[in-house]
Design a protein around this motif. Structure first.
Motif, short mmCIF file in Angstrom:
data_model
loop_
_atom_site.label_atom_id
_atom_site.label_comp_id
_atom_site.label_asym_id
_atom_site.label_seq_id
_atom_site.Cartn_x
_atom_site.Cartn_y
_atom_site.Cartn_z
N LEU A 94 12.14 29.37 -26.85
CA LEU A 94 12.30 30.45 -28.15
C LEU A 94 13.65 30.24 -29.30
O LEU A 94 13.43 30.01 -29.81
CB LEU A 94 12.40 32.21 -27.45
N ASN A 95 14.89 29.75 -28.80
CA ASN A 95 16.06 29.47 -29.35
C ASN A 95 15.62 28.08 -30.37
O ASN A 95 16.13 28.34 -30.87
CB ASN A 95 17.16 29.51 -28.25
N SER A 96 15.17 27.32 -28.98
CA SER A 96 14.80 26.04 -29.81
C SER A 96 13.92 26.44 -30.76
O SER A 96 13.64 25.27 -31.75
CB SER A 96 14.70 24.87 -28.93
N LEU A 97 12.77 26.54 -30.43
CA LEU A 97 11.94 27.21 -32.00
C LEU A 97 12.56 27.76 -32.99
O LEU A 97 11.95 27.85 -34.33
CB LEU A 97 10.87 28.04 -31.17
N GLN A 98 13.32 28.80 -32.81
CA GLN A 98 14.17 29.70 -33.90
C GLN A 98 14.48 28.01 -34.28
O GLN A 98 14.97 28.61 -35.99
CB GLN A 98 14.67 30.99 -33.55
N GLU A 99 16.12 27.75 -34.22
CA GLU A 99 16.41 26.44 -34.71
C GLU A 99 15.87 26.16 -35.39
O GLU A 99 16.67 25.31 -37.21
CB GLU A 99 17.32 26.10 -33.45
N ALA A 100 14.59 25.30 -34.80
CA ALA A 100 13.49 24.41 -35.70
C ALA A 100 12.73 25.49 -37.20
O ALA A 100 12.27 24.74 -37.56
CB ALA A 100 12.54 24.00 -34.92
N LYS A 101 13.15 26.52 -36.63
CA LYS A 101 12.22 27.08 -38.23
C LYS A 101 11.03 27.23 -37.99
O LYS A 101 10.53 27.36 -39.38
CB LYS A 101 12.83 26.94 -39.62
N VAL A 102 10.31 27.15 -36.57
CA VAL A 102 9.00 27.67 -36.44
C VAL A 102 9.33 28.70 -36.19
O VAL A 102 8.86 29.83 -35.93
CB VAL A 102 9.03 26.88 -34.63
N LYS A 103 7.87 29.54 -36.48
CA LYS A 103 7.25 31.34 -36.70
C LYS A 103 6.94 31.07 -35.27
O LYS A 103 6.17 30.21 -34.66
CB LYS A 103 6.69 31.23 -37.79
#
Length: 218
Positions: A94-103
């Motif tokens: 979840l952290n890596s997705l958020q950092e990548a600006k993925v919804k």
């Protein structure tokens, strides 16, 4: 990869034992003989479907279906809020997705009331831009409705999104919505051929990397 939609039970949180416990506790209390072979059939159902299933098998008299269903939900909520644990890899992904600006969205067959309990217990509520329950749509998984609603809430097209699922019904629901599903089966089911239907398969969420997502949507 513009968005990722997660299933909840058995994928984000190890809650399936709680559903089994609640099913046994509540339906036994109204006189149902809850057997292991039949609970295997109810595992992928919505809470209302489970309640209707047991009532059809062994009808009870002293409580409405809605009352009994609510007891199951409250029992599961209590178990989640006091004992719930995240599945391996949840927080890092979840952290890596958020950092990548993925919804990030969530689509579950569970009742809507349970979703906040899970997100708060795991301390992951801030990651999710949208979540949907089968209660909000006509049909739960394996129908695509709950995924379609979550896509709508995220403002994303299916071809821009991947889904994570631990069950065959969930994989089918994602596919029916036009989303590429990644299966994360339970250990004892990992090698089952039914998961060949998924676009990709992982042993845990910790195995995912963004290159996998990009290759699926290429």
């Amino acid at each position: 990869m513009q968005a990722v939609i997660f299933d909840m039970d058995g994928l984000l949180i190890d809650s399936e034992p709680f559903w089994k416990q609640a099913e046994f506790d509540v339906f036994s209390s109204v006189g149902v003989n809850v057997t292991e072979d039949l609970t295997a059939l109810t595992a992928a159902m919505t809470t209302r479907e489970v309640t209707e299933f047991w009532f059809a098998k062994q009808p009870w008299k002293d409580a409405s279906l809605e009352e009994v269903e609510n007891r199951v939900v409250e029992r599961v909520k209590y178990l989640i809020e006091t004992q719930g644990q995240a599945m391996h890899g949840v927080h890092n992904l979840l952290n890596s997705l958020q950092e990548a600006k993925v919804k990030i969205g969530l689509a579950t067959n569970s009742p809507k009331d349970i979703i906040p309990s899970v997100l708060q217990r795991l301390n992951i509520a801030d990651y999710f831009m949208a979540y949907s329950s089968a209660e909000e749509v006509t049909k739960g998984k394996p129908a695509p409705d709950v995924y379609q609603l979550t896509l709508e809430k995220l403002g994303i097209e299916a071809h821009q999104c991947i889904a994570f699922e631990d069950s065959l019904g969930g994989v089918k629901a994602a596919l029916a919505a036009g989303i590429k599903p990644i299966a994360v089966p339970h250990t004892d089911e990992y090698d089952h051929e039914k998961f060949d239907l998924a676009s990709y398969k992982l042993r845990s969420l910790s195995e995912f990397n963004h290159q996998i997502g990009k290759s699926l949507l290429a």
